[in-house]
Design an enzyme around this catalytic site. Structure first.
Site, mmCIF file in Angstrom:
data_model
loop_
_atom_site.group_PDB
_atom_site.id
_atom_site.type_symbol
_atom_site.label_atom_id
_atom_site.label_comp_id
_atom_site.label_asym_id
_atom_site.label_seq_id
_atom_site.Cartn_x
_atom_site.Cartn_y
_atom_site.Cartn_z
ATOM 1 C CG ASP A 102 -2.369 0.313 0.975
ATOM 2 O OD1 ASP A 102 -2.596 1.610 0.627
ATOM 3 O OD2 ASP A 102 -3.077 -0.362 1.293
ATOM 4 C CG ASP A 204 -4.768 5.526 1.134
ATOM 5 O OD1 ASP A 204 -5.534 4.631 1.228
ATOM 6 O OD2 ASP A 204 -4.692 6.694 1.766
ATOM 7 C CD GLU A 259 -9.171 4.462 -1.484
ATOM 8 O OE1 GLU A 259 -9.973 4.076 -0.708
ATOM 9 O OE2 GLU A 259 -8.227 5.147 -1.004
ATOM 10 C CG HIS A 334 -8.948 -1.932 4.132
ATOM 11 N ND1 HIS A 334 -8.650 -1.818 2.899
ATOM 12 C CD2 HIS A 334 -8.707 -0.346 4.643
ATOM 13 C CE1 HIS A 334 -8.107 -0.646 2.491
ATOM 14 N NE2 HIS A 334 -8.105 0.160 3.510
ATOM 15 C CG ASP A 335 -11.393 1.698 3.456
ATOM 16 O OD1 ASP A 335 -11.027 1.435 4.623
ATOM 17 O OD2 ASP A 335 -10.767 2.018 2.500
HETATM 18 C C1 GLC Z 1 -8.179 5.016 2.175
HETATM 19 C C2 GLC Z 1 -7.961 3.913 2.816
HETATM 20 C C3 GLC Z 1 -8.680 3.848 4.199
HETATM 21 C C4 GLC Z 1 -8.032 5.074 4.900
HETATM 22 C C5 GLC Z 1 -8.021 6.255 3.972
HETATM 23 C C6 GLC Z 1 -6.953 7.365 4.559
HETATM 24 O O1 GLC Z 1 -9.524 5.277 1.553
HETATM 25 O O2 GLC Z 1 -8.499 2.494 2.178
HETATM 26 O O3 GLC Z 1 -8.610 2.915 4.862
HETATM 27 O O4 GLC Z 1 -8.751 5.168 6.152
HETATM 28 O O5 GLC Z 1 -7.533 6.155 2.783
HETATM 29 O O6 GLC Z 1 -5.745 6.800 4.230
#
Ligand code: GLC
Length: 566
Positions: A102, A204, A259, A334-335
């Site tokens: 990540d 991310d 992401e 995970h979110d």
């Molecule tokens: C992304 C991650 C999440 C995190 C956020 C801030 O959305 O997937 O888990 O809280 O970024 O880094």
């Protein structure tokens, strides 16, 4: 195959995401660790997956479970050491598995040395590694923040009489990508991991990195979605990704997946078209917000979601990448809550078929499929009752905000049972001993009690009919049929609200995929334009009814069937 589509390992691979804190503890401190993953590599290999995406393992004060990094080149002590990491990577490569890390560089931790320097004085050399708004300019224009108790993305800091920007928590200040020195630091740390042999990055909130530093105002009635669209369309996003590709990515055989909240069908190809030289793939948010209240990311829509819309989303995104770029197909991470609880059915009656049907779906779509640890045994939402059970900063700070505003806390807690991120973060269920074999200590978050009711690796290992063994069979089916990876996609029976049926075609091969999202038996007629003489079943998660013909099918509840047509 479409002649324009080039084959590659990251298109043909199946991804398995591991949230390290929750996978396997090896030293009894209640937190999953790298050695725990090393001890489970043979199990992971046995699933038929190829690529592991590891959530952040870098040094971090854990305000947001590792998404707040204080040192990008060292391993979080809770999780192990750099030697453990090297052993993990070596153990994976020896088994033919790839490792994707990540990369969290929209923001760092406020405990990162850069931020400590940056906040110390206005003329510190690191000042411009972050975004500062001097207080003499007045209150900064409103920016919405994901995890802030006041949803305010600006935090005042008295040391230099200025506000810093944080799209996430106050301990996650946003890095200033407009500063070329910062960009070089990021490229350097990427090279550090690539030189170790890492096979790629999941990036991310990469769509947020570039900011309009004049910080224009948004209308007073802007909702979170409006901010997200703005954050995603920063003026230099493509310039920076292109530069990153040129300076770093293009020198290695690696995979990248961004992401990308706020990226839409219209601008999708700007990120991943091969001729752009930016990323390989990204995660869009259209599905992740399908069951959410309008304009909201973390609140459920009381009206639920419809299969027609679900199909529309997957079909539109497939079409975008039909000739250029490449998609990623996923149902959770995970979110978000657990797949079978959210898109299937976790009642005792339907859980098995629903979990295996959804596995079949991801493995028969075009695009790289992403599974989240525990999907292979059908793990479900834990549905916490009390705020004290939650560990996620998102849930905890939203609760505080509602409490301060005098809002309805019971309603919020009820909603979090379905929406809460901690549903995905409960520990992996290995066996039927204490804490599901996750830890010999006190787990950092509660274990779902259904580990004693069949939702564990040990209970499923020797049962040929289990969710786990079905997963192994269906990954093998994808591996054996390259047409399931590259073949074109055609949605059938568009208006059917209960069954998702589609056709995949590749050279002369054709595959018919039938997926029931219904608690009833469903009769289905395949449209006449599909001419075929022979139909051969490749896999099904249930018995096939004897009375089906070549064009008419009767699907049992949550049944999945994949046929090869000729
Ligand atoms: C992304 C991650 C999440 C995190 C956020 C801030 O959305 O997937 O888990 O809280 O970024 O880094």
């Amino acid at each position: 195959m479409n002649q324009a589509v080039k084959r590659s390992w990251w298109k043909e691979g199946i991804v398995y995401q591991i949230y390290p804190r929750s996978f396997q503890d090896s030293d009894g401190n209640g937190i999953g660790d790298i050695r725990g993953i090393i001890n489970r590599l043979d199990y992971i290999k046995s699933l038929g997956v190829d690529i592991i995406w590891l959530n952040p393992v870098y040094e971090s004060p854990n305000d947001d479970n590792g998404y707040d990094i204080s040192d990008y080149r060292s391993i979080m002590s809770d999780l192990g050491t750099m030697e453990d990491f090297d052993e993990l990577l070596e153990g994976m490569h020896r088994r033919g598995l790839k490792l994707v890390m990540d990369l969290v560089v929209n923001h760092s931790s406020d405990e990162h040395r850069w931020f400590q320097e940056s906040k110390s004085s206005r003329d510190n050399p690191y000042r411009d590694h972050y975004h500062w708004w001097p207080a003499e300019k007045g209150t900064p224009p409103k920016r919405w923040s994901y995890f802030d108790v006041e949803s305010n993305a600006w935090k005042y800091d008295a040391t230099t009489d200025a506000y810093y920007l944080h799209y996430f928590s106050i301990k996650q200040p946003d890095l200033n990508w407009e500063n070329p020195k910062l960009r070089q630091e990021v490229y350097d740390l990427m090279r550090f991991w690539f030189e170790k042999g890492v096979d790629g990055f999941r990036m991310d909130v990469i769509s947020f990195i570039s900011k309009d530093t004049s910080f224009p105002r948004l209308p007073d009635d802007a909702v979170p979605d409006d901010f997200i669209s703005m954050y995603a369309n920063g003026p230099n996003l493509h310039k920076y990704l292109n530069e990153m590709n040129r300076e770093v990515l293009s020198n290695y055989d690696v995979m990248t997946v961004g992401e990308a909240p706020g990226v839409t069908l219209e601008n999708a190809l700007d990120l991943v078209s091969e001729d752009r030289g930016e990323l390989n793939m990204f995660f869009h948010f259209d599905l992740m917000t399908l069951d959410r209240a309008p304009g909201e990311v973390f609140k459920m829509n009381p009206n639920g979601w419809s299969l027609k819309e679900f199909k529309r989303i997957f079909s539109e995104w497939d079409a975008v990448f039909a000739r250029k770029g490449w998609g990623s197909v996923f149902l959770n991470n995970h979110d978000f809550p657990r797949t079978v609880s959210r898109w299937g059915n976790d009642s005792p009656e339907h859980w098995r078929n629903a979990a295996t049907m959804l596995q079949t779906f991801l493995l028969t779509m075009r695009g790289t499929p992403y599974f989240y640890f525990g999907d292979e045994i059908g793990m479900t939402n834990i549905r916490f009752d009390r705020i004290e059970q939650y560990k996620d900063i998102n849930t905890i700070n939203m609760y505080k905000k509602i409490a301060t505003e005098g809002g309805d806390l019971d309603e919020f807690l009820l909603d979090q049972k379905d929406a809460g991120r901690d549903n995905a973060r409960t520990p992996m269920q290995w066996d039927e001993t204490d804490n599901a074999g996750f830890t010999k200590g006190d787990p950092w978050i509660e274990v779902n009690s259904n580990y004693k009711k069949g939702v564990s690796v040990v209970a499923q290992e020797n049962d040929p009919y289990s969710v786990l063994n079905y997963f192994r069979r269906v990954t093998a089916v994808r591996k054996a049929h390259v047409g399931l990876v590259y073949g074109s996609y055609e949605l059938l029976n568009v208006n059917n609200e209960n069954v998702y049926a589609f056709l995949r075609s590749h050279d002369k091969e054709r595959y018919l995929v039938l997926l029931s999202f219904s608690t009833q038996n469903e009769a289905l007629t395949i449209p006449g334009h599909l001419n075929y003489n022979r139909i051969e079943k490749l896999i099904s998660n249930d018995l096939i009814k004897d009375d089906e013909t070549y064009k008419e099918f009767l699907l049992r509840p949550y049944q999945a069937i994949v046929y090869k047509l000729s």
